[in-house]
Structures are given as C-alpha cells and as structure tokens.
Design an enzyme around this catalytic site. Structure first.
Site, PDB file in Angstrom:
ATOM      1  N   CYS A 163      -0.462   3.373   5.437  1.00  0.00           N
ATOM      2  CA  CYS A 163      -0.642   4.438   4.327  1.00  0.00           C
ATOM      3  C   CYS A 163      -0.301   6.010   4.846  1.00  0.00           C
ATOM      4  CB  CYS A 163      -1.632   4.351   3.288  1.00  0.00           C
ATOM      5  SG  CYS A 163      -2.300   2.911   2.828  1.00  0.00           S
ATOM      6  N   HIS A 303      -6.615  11.949   0.222  1.00  0.00           N
ATOM      7  CA  HIS A 303      -6.098  10.385   0.426  1.00  0.00           C
ATOM      8  C   HIS A 303      -6.597   9.910  -0.886  1.00  0.00           C
ATOM      9  CE1 HIS A 303      -4.344   6.970   2.339  1.00  0.00           C
ATOM     10  NE2 HIS A 303      -5.486   6.165   2.248  1.00  0.00           N
ATOM     11  N   GLU A 314     -14.151   9.870   3.091  1.00  0.00           N
ATOM     12  CA  GLU A 314     -13.304  11.319   3.236  1.00  0.00           C
ATOM     13  C   GLU A 314     -14.153  12.523   2.847  1.00  0.00           C
ATOM     14  OE1 GLU A 314      -8.840  12.771   1.777  1.00  0.00           O
ATOM     15  OE2 GLU A 314      -9.457  10.982   0.807  1.00  0.00           O
ATOM     16  N   LYS A 335      -3.309   9.944  -6.730  1.00  0.00           N
ATOM     17  CA  LYS A 335      -3.220   8.563  -6.586  1.00  0.00           C
ATOM     18  C   LYS A 335      -3.897   8.022  -8.019  1.00  0.00           C
ATOM     19  CE  LYS A 335      -3.019   7.599  -1.935  1.00  0.00           C
ATOM     20  NZ  LYS A 335      -3.034   8.931  -1.270  1.00  0.00           N
ATOM     21  N   HIS A 340      -1.565   3.914  -5.597  1.00  0.00           N
ATOM     22  CA  HIS A 340      -1.305   4.238  -4.093  1.00  0.00           C
ATOM     23  C   HIS A 340       0.240   3.676  -3.912  1.00  0.00           C
ATOM     24  CE1 HIS A 340      -2.022   4.585  -0.084  1.00  0.00           C
ATOM     25  NE2 HIS A 340      -3.087   4.151   0.139  1.00  0.00           N
ATOM     26  N   PHE A 399      -4.500   1.809   7.192  1.00  0.00           N
ATOM     27  CA  PHE A 399      -4.912   0.775   7.846  1.00  0.00           C
ATOM     28  C   PHE A 399      -4.358   0.893   9.174  1.00  0.00           C
ATOM     29  CE2 PHE A 399      -5.048  -2.678   4.357  1.00  0.00           C
ATOM     30  CZ  PHE A 399      -5.987  -1.842   3.796  1.00  0.00           C
TER      31      PHE A 399
END
Length: 417
Positions: A163, A303, A314, A335, A340, A399
């Site tokens: 991502c 994010h 976050e 998002k 996403h 990831f």
C-alpha cells in the site's frame, strides 16, 4: 544545489471519478464509491462490496489490439498517464526523451490475468495458456508499457511495496529529478485487484469490512464502529518536473514536492508496530527532508484505512511527532470515499493534498459518526472544510512494514512566476 521538483499535471482514475475535476468534485461532496461488486459472482464471500472504477473504457486510451494484451492495471496506468500529460500540457515531441522517465508502482500487478490464465491451465491444459500471460501479469509492465506507449527512454522502474507503492514511486521519482537523473518523471501507482482470489485472500485475513447491506458506510476511518477496510481500484499518475524545465516551457505549476521519508517498521508482515515508532519516524524523516517543523503542516492526508490497528496506531504516531499541533492540524482519510486503492492509493492521496492547496478546501472523512476515544484528533468529519492550506503531509503504510511519507507545498517562485 539540489534541484527543485514541481508537479505540473495529474491523471486520476478512481471509484468516485475519472479525471481530476470529476474526482475532486466527488470527494469534496463526500460521495462514496463503494458498492456491491459487479465484476464477478461473490455471493459466497463474507465481503461482497468494493470500490470499482465505473465507466472506464480502455478504447478511449488505446486501440483494441493493445487493450486485449494488457491487464486492467496496465490499462489504468496508460489512461492515467495520458490524462496527466494532457493536464500538464506537456508536448513530448519537444522533449529529450532520454530525460523523461517513468516510475509507476503496483502492490499486486496483473492479478486478473494470473487468475484467468491459471483457470485455463487447470481446465484446458498448458497449451491454452496465453503467450502474453507473463508480460501481462508482472507488476513492472505498467511502467514498461507507458514508456513504450510514449516512446520515453529515461529512468524506468517499478516499486512494489504493497500500500506504500505509489508514495514510494513518487518519492523516488522526486529524488531522481532532484539529483539530475531526469528532467521529467511520470510517477504514481496503479491497481486492479478486485478479483476472486484477491478478495478471498483479504477475507481470509479478516481485513475487510463486511458491511454488505450498507456499502457506502462501510469505509469509516477512525470511527468507533469500523470493521475493516474496503478494497478499491484505480490509478494516479503525476507529472513531476525540474523547476527550471517547467519554467522554460511556461508550465502551470500545481505544487512543489519538498520532502520524502521512507523506512520500515521491522515488526510484522501485516500489522503496524504497536508503538507507532516506524510510521512516526517516517513522518519525521519527511519533515526533516523538507526542512519543516511539525507546526508548519496545514493538512495531513492520513493512511486511514478503517482498520482497528491502523487508525489507532497512526493517530498515536501523529501525536508523537506533532505533539501540541496534533490536535490543531486537520486530518482526513479520503479512503472513506474511494476505498483502499492499495498500490495506487498514495498517488491519488498526494493529488488530494495538491488539490486541497489549490482550492483551499479540505475533503472530509465521511462516515465518522461514533468517535473512538483512541482516535481523538480532528478528522474533518463528514463535510469538506474551507481552510488555509499551504503545506501538506501524505502518509502511506504497507504490508511488510513499508512506510512512505511525502511533503508537498504550494509553489512559491522567488522569481515571481
């Protein structure tokens, strides 16, 4: 002296709009692009919703023969790049094409091709597998095909960091121009992984929202009732230029990239480090690269995936770096509307930052209805907000513990341009 790097065009292809005007209008109006999946039968899946790109016609950007030989993620990349070049009014015939490069990331690559060809192998034998299988599938083919399509022969590569892919692609492109390896870079990310196997994998990991009966409310970053992220697809490509090159052709400069941070959590393959130190350090690196203090940031595009761990951690990382300013700086996760976009997300979200500066308007985090006590910052809930926005930070965390943060600011030309 290192070169200044500016953005002169953008191509955006998302579940809430194709092209920057349509996209910007949708996110400012708080429209959701999440709906029931239409590309395949997912009735047996626990999650049956996603953010699909609607109205995309490959033949608007390429001929039929070429389209048949390209996976959807590469089609997206070519379309977004052509939009970006048109937006930048960039005449490639007037350029030294050895000084024009392409850096387009993808988290997964040609997953649809992979699944289709594997079914052919199992059902009809190896002789039925397409000779185009490998070059359609591999993740670097978005960058490769864009270069072939445009005839540009400068630096060309691909970033695959889940991502964080698009943000790493933009950051690396920024550094290539900054050190003089190119004058123009076409950079960003693309993803088209709403496929049976991808969906099954994310469902098995229990990463996705199962709010199938209310898809537009399913992506709800920082909200107490969030239950996972929503898959999306699309592409974002930006035209980055050396400032002197942009000046020489009288380009309309949209923004300047001034900072890039990248690092690793070194903790877990899917979970962010619980102390948030990796993402916090990445933000700090981007600020240091830009020569800024935390209080000089006017907006953060988070994010903000709508997962329990990401949103809490976050938030903690932002508090650790921004301290007193953390409760003052507006933050939003787009998002909540697009879903996403995985390897394309960072480019679309940096475009949001640039558009926010150009319009002095911050898009909202929609579906923020039940505040989470551990997510207690200003997430610009539900409604766009007029604001003075000169400098922005965009966060992307992938990831594998891959982190990428970018700082962009309104263009300030000391020569008065």
């Amino acid at each position: 002296m290192s070169r200044r790097v500016v953005v002169t065009g953008m191509g955006i292809l998302t579940p809430v709009g194709i092209g920057r005007e349509s996209f910007w209008r949708s996110v400012c109006e708080g429209r959701s692009g999440i709906a029931p999946i239409t590309r395949f039968d997912c009735s047996a899946y626990p999650t049956r919703i996603a953010g699909e790109v609607q109205g995309f016609e490959p033949l608007d950007y390429m001929d039929r023969k070429e389209a048949r030989r390209l996976d959807r993620f590469t089609q997206f990349a070519i379309a977004a790049t052509r939009m970006a070049i048109r937006d930048a009014a960039l005449n490639l015939d007037a350029e030294d094409k050895d000084r024009v490069g392409v850096l387009i990331g993808s988290g997964i690559g040609g997953m649809e091709t992979f699944e289709t060809q594997y079914r052919l192998l199992v059902e009809r034998g190896p002789e039925r597998v397409s000779p185009f299988f490998v070059p359609m599938m591999i993740a670097n083919m978005a960058a490769g095909h864009v270069a072939i399509d445009l005839g540009v022969s400068g630096p060309n590569t691909c970033v695959v960091t889940a991502c964080a892919s698009a943000s790493h692609a933009l950051g690396d492109a920024y550094k290539l121009i900054q050190r003089g390896a190119a004058e123009v870079m076409l950079a960003g990310g693309t993803e088209a992984s709403i496929t049976p196997l991808s969906l099954a994998g994310f469902c098995a990991a229990r990463a996705l929202s199962t709010r199938n009966d209310d898809p537009q409310a399913a992506s709800r970053p920082f909200d107490q009732d969030r239950d996972g992220f929503v898959m999306g697809e699309g592409a974002g490509v930006l035209v980055l230029e050396d400032l002197e090159h942009a000046r020489a052709r009288n380009a309309d400069i949209l923004a300047e990239i001034t900072g890039y941070g990248m690092n690793a959590d070194a903790y877990h393959i899917t979970q962010p480090a619980p102390d948030g130190k990796g993402s916090a350090r990445c933000m700090q690196l981007a600020l240091e690269d830009a020569g800024l203090k935390p209080e000089e940031i006017d907006y953060i595009n988070a994010h903000g995936t709508s997962t329990d761990l990401n949103d809490r951690i976050e938030t903690k990382a932002i508090k650790d770096i921004f301290r007193d300013h953390a409760h003052k700086v507006p933050i939003s996760s787009t998002k909540s509307m697009t879903g996403h976009l995985l390897g394309a997300g960072g480019a679309v979200e940096l475009a949001v930052c640039i558009l926010a500066m150009n319009h002095q308007l911050i898009p909202p985090t929609i579906n923020y209805e039940h505040p989470d006590p551990e997510c207690d910052l200003d997430y610009v809930p539900n409604t766009a907000r007029p604001a003075k926005v000169q400098t922005c930070l965009s966060n992307s965390f992938g990831f594998g513990g891959h982190n990428a943060c970018l700082v962009v600011r309104s263009f300030n030309d000391p020569l008065g341009g």
